[in-house]
Write a protein that holds these residues in place. Structure first.
Motif, PDB file in Angstrom:
ATOM      1  N   THR A   1      -9.078   1.889   0.600  1.00  0.00           N
ATOM      2  CA  THR A   1     -10.489   1.499   0.585  1.00  0.00           C
ATOM      3  C   THR A   1     -11.412   2.717   0.507  1.00  0.00           C
ATOM      4  O   THR A   1     -12.589   2.588   0.230  1.00  0.00           O
ATOM      5  N   GLU A   2     -10.839   3.903   0.791  1.00  0.00           N
ATOM      6  CA  GLU A   2     -11.672   5.102   0.681  1.00  0.00           C
ATOM      7  C   GLU A   2     -11.472   5.834  -0.637  1.00  0.00           C
ATOM      8  O   GLU A   2     -12.061   6.877  -0.874  1.00  0.00           O
ATOM      9  N   GLY A   3     -10.595   5.301  -1.464  1.00  0.00           N
ATOM     10  CA  GLY A   3     -10.402   5.900  -2.779  1.00  0.00           C
ATOM     11  C   GLY A   3      -9.241   6.873  -2.848  1.00  0.00           C
ATOM     12  O   GLY A   3      -9.028   7.526  -3.871  1.00  0.00           O
ATOM     13  N   LYS A   4      -8.476   6.985  -1.763  1.00  0.00           N
ATOM     14  CA  LYS A   4      -7.337   7.896  -1.760  1.00  0.00           C
ATOM     15  C   LYS A   4      -6.110   7.205  -2.342  1.00  0.00           C
ATOM     16  O   LYS A   4      -5.841   6.045  -2.057  1.00  0.00           O
ATOM     17  N   GLU A   5      -5.352   7.959  -3.141  1.00  0.00           N
ATOM     18  CA  GLU A   5      -4.164   7.339  -3.726  1.00  0.00           C
ATOM     19  C   GLU A   5      -3.159   6.980  -2.642  1.00  0.00           C
ATOM     20  O   GLU A   5      -2.771   7.803  -1.830  1.00  0.00           O
ATOM     21  N   LEU A   6      -2.744   5.715  -2.653  1.00  0.00           N
ATOM     22  CA  LEU A   6      -1.717   5.270  -1.710  1.00  0.00           C
ATOM     23  C   LEU A   6      -0.351   5.331  -2.371  1.00  0.00           C
ATOM     24  O   LEU A   6       0.608   5.861  -1.827  1.00  0.00           O
ATOM     25  N   TYR A   7      -0.262   4.741  -3.568  1.00  0.00           N
ATOM     26  CA  TYR A   7       1.014   4.696  -4.282  1.00  0.00           C
ATOM     27  C   TYR A   7       0.771   4.801  -5.765  1.00  0.00           C
ATOM     28  O   TYR A   7      -0.299   4.483  -6.273  1.00  0.00           O
ATOM     29  N   LYS A   8       1.822   5.213  -6.433  1.00  0.00           N
ATOM     30  CA  LYS A   8       1.827   5.152  -7.882  1.00  0.00           C
ATOM     31  C   LYS A   8       3.258   4.817  -8.254  1.00  0.00           C
ATOM     32  O   LYS A   8       4.170   5.565  -7.927  1.00  0.00           O
TER      33      LYS A   8
END
Ligand code: SF4
Ligand code: SF4
Ligand code: SF4
Ligand code: FES
Lengths: 144, 324, 487
Positions: free
Chosen positions: C250-257
């Motif tokens: 929700t803060e725009g940080k990559e969680l997964y790819k």
């Protein structure tokens, strides 16, 4: 089927020239065979449309027998080969739709093979009795 | 289109449908304005007041023409089919699903139990240790929530109610719909009740532009990816199953134009009851073998006879569902 | 407890229904967004030859059939372990861009525009595409219909059938493109770009210059903090046809790819007894119920989430619009549900530009349309971005390529929980003690789920595009207090 005897309903499509005569012979020579068969006469086994076979099952047939002249003897040359190909294809389809392939059988019967016809009917009837009644008619009328 | 005639009251409804039939109605594109000027849409859930109750309040036979698309898969579909029959003068089974069960009708190869189990308990991504399944009536803490009952069996429209006409296709070609629509609006004489309209009486093969010989002979069937289609020769002659011989023409052979074999969405040609049986008969006619073993070898390559021959029509075929 | 029913709200692989329960104070107790329809493709695709699935699964949805055809085509390629030649991939993508043009155009003009161009409080009989045409002029209306038709003609040219394309075959496509056809598409693509720019300008003039509307977008009861999912290329730019799935928090940080075959490590689905549609969530976080915020396991997969999850657009004009959007809305990520409309238009411009790029790509008229197939390894996953969210098809087959298992996570399904919650938030913000439920309130609630374009608000809404509703407010004993029908 405790007590209630299962009387299989068998439809036989017979080519007029050989098989029907063969069946007739079985009758006139008083060779005993099971009386569960309703015979339908066609000019040639090549006339047995897949629709007819499926219709027989849908109307409640427990087994369907197809009979034509021996290879090479068809009065219309290739009718019985056509029948053979339809039969093999139908076998594959009815299996997929849940009808035991043993319920459909093809045999060549010549005009003189009254005994063979009677034997065929008897053994086919045995097979069907072992399989029990076909659930086709019931299944396809169950809605919801 | 006469000016003083009252406008046609038109309804379009989807049951177990994908939306493609409704899109095909919209694909009149610029002619949309003509349709709107010739007909009042009195019921169309995607566009107008949908409330079922309002249909219930209409007098019987209030709607002139209902295009019913989608199969009958659950209790809501069935209810709407009955309701719309009552309220419509002319009820048309529009599209393969309403006509024959369509793609959703392939579910008749399975049972309700198998479908629910697969979808809600077994799919690879589902996490459902309590084996929860949707139920028609669920009591949540705030109150009762209802959803329709999912049936075991998929039915076409005519297996549930009386149908006046059939417009085949998945979806029907929009031009063909416009023809029928214009005929109705102008008061042209319609064919007898129960007819298939908006399609031809010939088979797909009779209109197909691919090159074909009189005497097709096949020694081996191929899956579409096993051959290098030359873009010109009849698929069947190349050994690829094509439902053309057992399918009614009228779609403009659009799949064949895209270099794909026909799968039969227009249903069987007039006179044939069971498309699959007709196709089996056609195939048996072209297999170029006589010995049982050889024939069986050829047939072996027809990977999914049920799925090819009854792709759109299982629920109306002679053996209309898997026997169990 | 009182109950408000909105039934049916129409299409979503079937029909949809909203039940709003009110508490004794007249506020919203809970909201259920139910999907009453199930067809069972996961089961009845079993037994079919796998190459038939791109055509069969397209019939999951007549509104986005092209998306299923593409995801399925890619899954089938994976089953055969084959990578199609560049021409084939580009033809598929070209088709796909036309599909996006078609769908996004219909959504904006038939659904979103009525709320903004005509106004959320306008009388219902005006709040539809015809009302939009009245306001902006018949020429524009005709232009919309024309652009949609052109997009569809391109689909038919490449795919045979105008709705249910038949282009994909294992390892490539069935049909190539001639020079003349290509030239024709290139001209049409120019038109697409102009049309997309025009549409963005319209949005600017009508919506962004109207402070009241901007306020509704940013501050109305339409904010929902969820994680964002979207497909990105190797530069983390938005891509619809190919790439990896990226999820940002929700803060725009990559969680997964993740790449398609890994999807099961990241996404799982939850079942509720009151809906036939499942609820996907992020597996590593787990199902935490219908909650939003940084700790929630829920995500959305929408035009807005795609933009949130990416670092930008791969085409220049769209990139500019991307930057402008985030600058105007206060930076990335954006959680305003209604910003989805803007995001969709940025995507519209991208599709148009990408369509033009592909139509002028020398590879596009190439003759190598199919790659030769490897042995059938028996399993494959295909992922594309459908207009309505990340679309995953996963197949297993036997050694002959006959399907044994199918799993599908379709576009709108991703957003099932998000839509429920957006509706709930809107309802909570709007239905209060003493406030009579009226037309405007209903439309405002409806706007919450309309933003998702959840398949029922699709191309099919082209006609008098009004979402019909009925609301009944009942006493606990079932006695009708207030009945409201909107048509
Ligand atoms: S007939 Fe085809 S287009 Fe029409 S609803 Fe059925 S699947 Fe969709
Ligand atoms: S079988 Fe198919 S390809 Fe051949 S003529 Fe018929 S429709 Fe055309
Ligand atoms: S070619 Fe066959 S499957 Fe394709 S649209 Fe025509 S009838 Fe339907
Ligand atoms: S005449 Fe007997 S099988 Fe043809």
């Amino acid at each position: 089927m405790d007590g209630l005897e299962f009387k299989p309903r068998i439809v036989a499509f017979l080519c007029n020239w050989c098989s029907y005569t063969g069946a007739d012979l079985a009758g006139t020579s008083r060779i005993e065979y099971k009386a569960n068969v309703r015979a339908i006469r066609l000019m040639c086994s090549g006339r047995i449309e897949p629709t007819l076979v499926l219709k027989a099952f849908s109307k409640g047939a427990d087994g369907v027998l197809l009979c034509g002249c021996h290879p090479g003897d068809c009065h219309y040359q290739e009718g019985n080969y056509r029948c053979l190909r339809r039969y093999l294809l139908l076998q594959k389809y009815i299996k997929q739709i849940g009808i035991e392939p043993e319920r459909l059988k093809l045999e060549w019967i010549s005009a003189s093979e009254g005994k063979q016809f009677a034997d065929l009917v008897n053994s086919f009837t045995e097979t069907i009795i072992e399989l029990g009644p076909s659930k086709t008619k019931q299944t396809i009328t169950v809605f919801k | 289109m006469a000016g003083d005639k009252p406008k046609l009251k038109l309804a379009v409804y989807w049951a177990a449908a994908c939306g493609g039939c409704c899109v095909s109605v919209l694909d009149v594109h610029e002619k949309l304005f003509d349709v709107v000027s010739a007909a009042d849409l009195v019921f169309w859930p995607i566009a107008l007041d949908t409330k079922y109750e309002d249909v219930e309040n209409m007098p019987d036979k209030y709607i002139d023409l209902t295009l019913f698309n989608g199969a009958v898969r659950n209790s809501e579909n069935e209810h709407m089919a009955r309701l719309l029959r009552k309220k419509s003068k002319t009820l048309v089974a529009y599209g393969s699903c309403a006509h024959m069960g369509g793609i959703p009708g392939l579910a008749n190869f399975s049972t309700r139990e198998e479908i629910l189990r697969r979808v809600f308990e077994e799919t690879e991504s589902v996490v459902n240790t309590d084996k929860i399944r949707p139920v028609p009536e669920y009591t949540a803490k705030e109150g009762v929530l209802e959803i329709p009952e999912f049936y075991n069996d998929v039915r076409s429209l005519s297996l549930v109610v009386d149908v006046d006409y059939y417009i085949p296709g998945c979806p029907p070609q929009t031009e063909r719909l416009l023809e029928v629509f214009t005929a109705i609006v102008t008061g042209a004489e319609l064919p007898p009740k129960g007819s298939v309209v908006g399609a031809d009486n010939k088979t797909q093969c009779e209109e197909c532009t691919r090159k074909k010989s009189e005497n097709k002979k096949i020694k081996k069937f191929y899956r579409p990816w096993e051959i290098k289609d030359d873009g010109e020769t009849c698929f069947l002659e190349q050994g690829v199953i094509c439902m053309g011989p057992a399918t009614r023409a009228g779609c403009g052979h659009r799949c064949i134009k895209g270099n794909a074999p026909c799968r039969g969405c227009y249903g069987p040609p007039s006179g044939a009851i069971d498309p699959g049986a007709k196709m089996m008969s056609a195939i048996a006619g072209i297999i170029d073998e006589k010995e049982p073993e050889e024939i069986s070898r050829v047939i072996e390559d027809i990977a999914d006879p049920g799925g090819y021959f009854y792709r759109f029509s299982l629920p109306v075929s002679l053996i209309r569902r898997k026997v169990q | 407890m009182k109950k408000v029913i909105i039934d049916p709200i129409t299409r979503l692989e079937g029909h949809g229904k909203i039940e709003i329960f009110l508490n004794d104070e007249g506020g919203v107790e809970n909201v259920y967004f139910q999907v009453p329809e199930l067809r069972g493709f996961e089961k009845f695709c079993e037994g079919r030859p796998v190459e038939e699935l791109p055509a069969i699964t397209a019939k999951i949805c007549g509104v986005c059939p092209g998306c299923h055809h593409m995801a399925s085509g890619k899954a089938v390629d994976a089953v055969f372990g084959v990578d199609p030649p560049p021409t084939a991939k580009k033809l598929r993508e070209l088709f796909y861009m036309a599909h996006f043009m078609h769908s996004h155009t219909a959504h904006f003009y038939a659904l979103a525009a009525p709320d903004f161009v005509v106004g959320p409080d306008a009388p219902p009989e005006k709040r539809n595409i015809l009302g939009v045409i009245e306001k902006v002029g018949k020429e524009i209306g005709t232009e919309v219909i024309k652009q949609r038709r052109i997009a569809q003609e391109i689909q038919a040219l490449l795919g045979g059938h105008q709705t249910f394309v038949v282009m994909n075959i294992p390892g490539g496509v069935r049909k190539g493109l001639s020079e003349e056809e290509r030239d024709d598409i290139a001209i049409k693509a120019d038109g697409f770009v102009r049309f997309a720019q025009f549409t963005l300008q319209l949005f600017e003039d009508v919506v962004l210059k109207n402070k009241e509307y901007v306020d509704i977008i940013l501050n109305g009861p339409y904010n929902l903090k969820l994680h964002s999912m979207g497909l990105v290329d190797s530069n983390n730019k938005v891509n619809f046809y190919d790439g990896k799935v990226r999820v940002v928090d929700t803060e725009g940080k990559e969680l997964y790819k993740y790449s398609p075959p890994e999807y099961l490590d990241y996404v799982a689905e939850h079942v509720e007894p009151w809906s036939y549609l499942k609820f996907p969530f992020l597996k590593k976080i787990g199902w935490k119920g219908f909650v939003d915020g940084q700790n929630s396991g829920l995500y959305h997969a929408t035009p807005l989430s795609r933009l949130n999850a990416s670092d930008g657009m791969a085409t220049p004009l769209a990139q500019k619009e991307y930057e402008r959007m985030y600058a105007t809305l206060g930076g990335k990520p954006v959680h305003a549900t209604l910003a989805m409309h803007w995001a969709r238009l940025v995507e519209l411009l991208y599709s148009a530009e990408r369509c033009r790029e592909l139509a002028t790509d020398p590879d596009i008229t190439g003759k190598e349309l199919r790659a030769s197939l490897g042995p059938i390894p028996g399993e494959g996953v295909g992922i594309v971005e459908a207009q309505r969210g990340t679309l995953t098809h996963h197949y297993r087959t036997d050694e002959k390529g006959i399907v044994t298992k199918v799993n599908l996570i379709v576009g709108t399904t991703n957003n099932h929980a998000a839509i429920s919650m957006s509706i709930k938030k809107a309802a909570e913000g709007l239905i209060k003690k003493g406030v009579e439920v009226n037309n405007g309130i209903l439309n405002m609630i409806e706007m919450a789920f309309r933003a998702y374009d959840p398949c029922f608000s699709c191309a099919t809404h082209c006609l008098p595009g009004e979402m019909p509703m009925i609301v009944e407010v009942r006493e606990p004993d079932g006695e009708l207090l207030q009945r409201f029908v909107r048509d």
